[in-house]
Motif scaffolding. Structure first.
Motif, PDB file in Angstrom:
ATOM      1  N   GLY A   1       2.997  -3.122  -7.463  1.00 18.66           N
ATOM      2  CA  GLY A   1       3.680  -4.197  -8.183  1.00 18.66           C
ATOM      3  C   GLY A   1       3.708  -5.489  -7.389  1.00 18.66           C
ATOM      4  N   ALA A   2       3.809  -5.359  -6.068  1.00 17.25           N
ATOM      5  CA  ALA A   2       3.879  -6.533  -5.214  1.00 17.25           C
ATOM      6  C   ALA A   2       2.604  -7.363  -5.263  1.00 17.25           C
ATOM      7  CB  ALA A   2       4.166  -6.115  -3.780  1.00 17.25           C
ATOM      8  N   VAL A   3       1.470  -6.675  -5.547  1.00 21.48           N
ATOM      9  CA  VAL A   3       0.193  -7.390  -5.652  1.00 21.48           C
ATOM     10  C   VAL A   3       0.273  -8.452  -6.736  1.00 21.48           C
ATOM     11  CG1 VAL A   3      -2.252  -7.172  -6.206  1.00 21.48           C
ATOM     12  CG2 VAL A   3      -1.139  -5.449  -4.762  1.00 21.48           C
ATOM     13  N   PHE A   4       0.930  -8.108  -7.858  1.00 23.82           N
ATOM     14  CA  PHE A   4       1.029  -9.034  -8.979  1.00 23.82           C
ATOM     15  C   PHE A   4       2.114 -10.097  -8.754  1.00 23.82           C
ATOM     16  CE2 PHE A   4      -0.590  -5.008 -10.656  1.00 23.82           C
ATOM     17  CZ  PHE A   4      -1.727  -5.433 -11.306  1.00 23.82           C
TER      18      PHE A   4
ATOM     19  N   LYS B   1       5.186 -15.595  -2.114  1.00 22.89           N
ATOM     20  CA  LYS B   1       4.690 -16.622  -1.203  1.00 22.89           C
ATOM     21  C   LYS B   1       5.428 -17.941  -1.417  1.00 22.89           C
ATOM     22  CE  LYS B   1       0.368 -18.710   0.424  1.00 22.89           C
ATOM     23  NZ  LYS B   1      -1.109 -18.777   0.224  1.00 22.89           N
ATOM     24  N   SER B   2       5.663 -18.269  -2.689  1.00 15.18           N
ATOM     25  CA  SER B   2       6.376 -19.491  -3.022  1.00 15.18           C
ATOM     26  C   SER B   2       7.821 -19.430  -2.531  1.00 15.18           C
ATOM     27  CB  SER B   2       6.361 -19.713  -4.543  1.00 15.18           C
ATOM     28  OG  SER B   2       7.111 -20.850  -4.894  1.00 15.18           O
ATOM     29  N   LEU B   3       8.480 -18.277  -2.709  1.00  9.66           N
ATOM     30  CA  LEU B   3       9.864 -18.100  -2.266  1.00  9.66           C
ATOM     31  C   LEU B   3       9.962 -18.218  -0.747  1.00  9.66           C
ATOM     32  CD1 LEU B   3      12.824 -17.358  -2.765  1.00  9.66           C
ATOM     33  CD2 LEU B   3      12.151 -14.944  -2.668  1.00  9.66           C
TER      34      LEU B   3
END
Length: 331
Positions: A261-264, A270-272
């Motif tokens: 799930g983290a892949v998506f 990255k933005s956070l």
């Protein structure tokens, strides 16, 4: 623009400082750097890179003020320290700004005692910019003045407002008073009296008390408080952000499904992370002194130091010091 750099300040000095300077020189063609510290050591580090030698001046300094030393006493004893030499370059008008990641106490004391205050300012204040849910906000004061008078908080509010209007280009920034409740009668004698003064101040957009749980929203751009409260808020905020990011990472790595799930969610994460990364902000301005002074984080890496230089350049280009002087004079 000429910037004085404390070459020996910070946990990662002088390597991170030099690397940050090299990056800044490459990115900004109109800056000249005056780097203070052991000249031979600093020059050797610079020579490992390609840089415009015409835009770097080495100012030899044989001493360093440590974080465990009494700020004022250290400044008096160590006249040849890298911080003292950098501060004097601004005092003597040889440089337009000064940046240090070294001893916060020594830097703030030096800015006040060596460079001096803007006429009309009772107490200069440390004013870091922090990421909020709805936009960045400033906490002023974040540690320079532990004990304050109510009137000082109105000056903090004015300086913070001028900063946001000038540097952040934000029209009529909202000013809030950090307090334990929204009601005007809440708080101690300091906050209750400051509330009355801020409410009557015509040159700021005062929106009332802001509870600590509302700070991170960023709905108010300028959050006013004494240095004890501000420093506590700052460190708690930094610590909470790092803890939450660490907890998210642990949860993601806890199972195969969460890893998939983290892949998506990679771009969102990255933005956070970028929003919560202090290195993006570079440093905190010390407002109220008669010079452009930026206190970089003690653990600054080269990216953070480069961004501190970017910040000082923005202050200079947007004439922040001139506007602060005019704003205080007209109030």
């Amino acid at each position: 623009m000429k910037i004085a750099i404390d070459g020996m300040g910070g946990d990662n000095a002088p390597e991170a400082v030099v690397s940050g300077c090299i990056k800044a020189l490459s990115e900004y063609n109109d800056i000249h750097l005056y780097v203070t510290g052991p000249e031979d050591e600093l020059r050797a580090l610079f020579e490992k890179n390609s840089y415009d030698k015409e835009r770097v001046v080495f100012v030899n300094a044989t001493e360093v003020i440590g974080t465990n030393e009494h700020p004022v006493m250290a400044l008096r004893r160590k006249k040849d320290s890298s911080i003292s030499k950098a501060l004097n370059l601004v005092k003597e008008k040889k440089c337009d700004a000064v940046i240090s990641a070294g001893s916060t106490g020594a830097f703030l004391a030096g800015c006040t005692l060596v460079i001096g205050r803007i006429k009309g300012i009772e107490r200069p204040a440390l004013a870091p910019i922090m990421p909020g849910k709805n936009g960045p906000f400033m906490v002023i004061d974040a540690g320079a003045n532990v004990d304050v008078k109510p009137f000082y908080l109105t000056q903090f509010a004015k300086m913070g407002s001028i900063y946001f209007e000038t540097v952040m280009e934000h029209t009529k920034p909202k000013v809030g008073l950090i307090n334990i409740g929204e009601e005007a009668e809440k708080g101690n004698e300091l906050t209750k009296e400051a509330y009355k003064l801020l409410k009557d101040e015509k040159n700021i957009n005062f929106v009332g008390n802001v509870e600590p749980r509302e700070v991170s929203k960023g709905d108010a751009q300028v959050l006013v408080c004494d240095g004890f409260v501000g420093n506590t808020v700052l460190k708690m905020y930094e610590g909470t952000a790092l803890t939450i990011l660490s907890m998210i990472k642990e949860e993601i790595m806890g199972s195969t499904m969460s890893k998939i799930g983290a892949v998506f969610m990679k771009s969102a994460f990255k933005s956070l992370k970028k929003k919560m990364d202090y290195t993006e902000y570079g440093g905190a301005p010390f407002l109220g002194v008669d010079g452009l002074c930026v206190k970089a984080h003690g653990s600054s890496d080269d990216k953070a130091f480069k961004n501190a230089i970017r910040q000082a350049k923005a202050f200079h280009d947007k004439k922040l010091l001139e506007k602060l002087k005019n704003g205080i004079k007209s109030s």
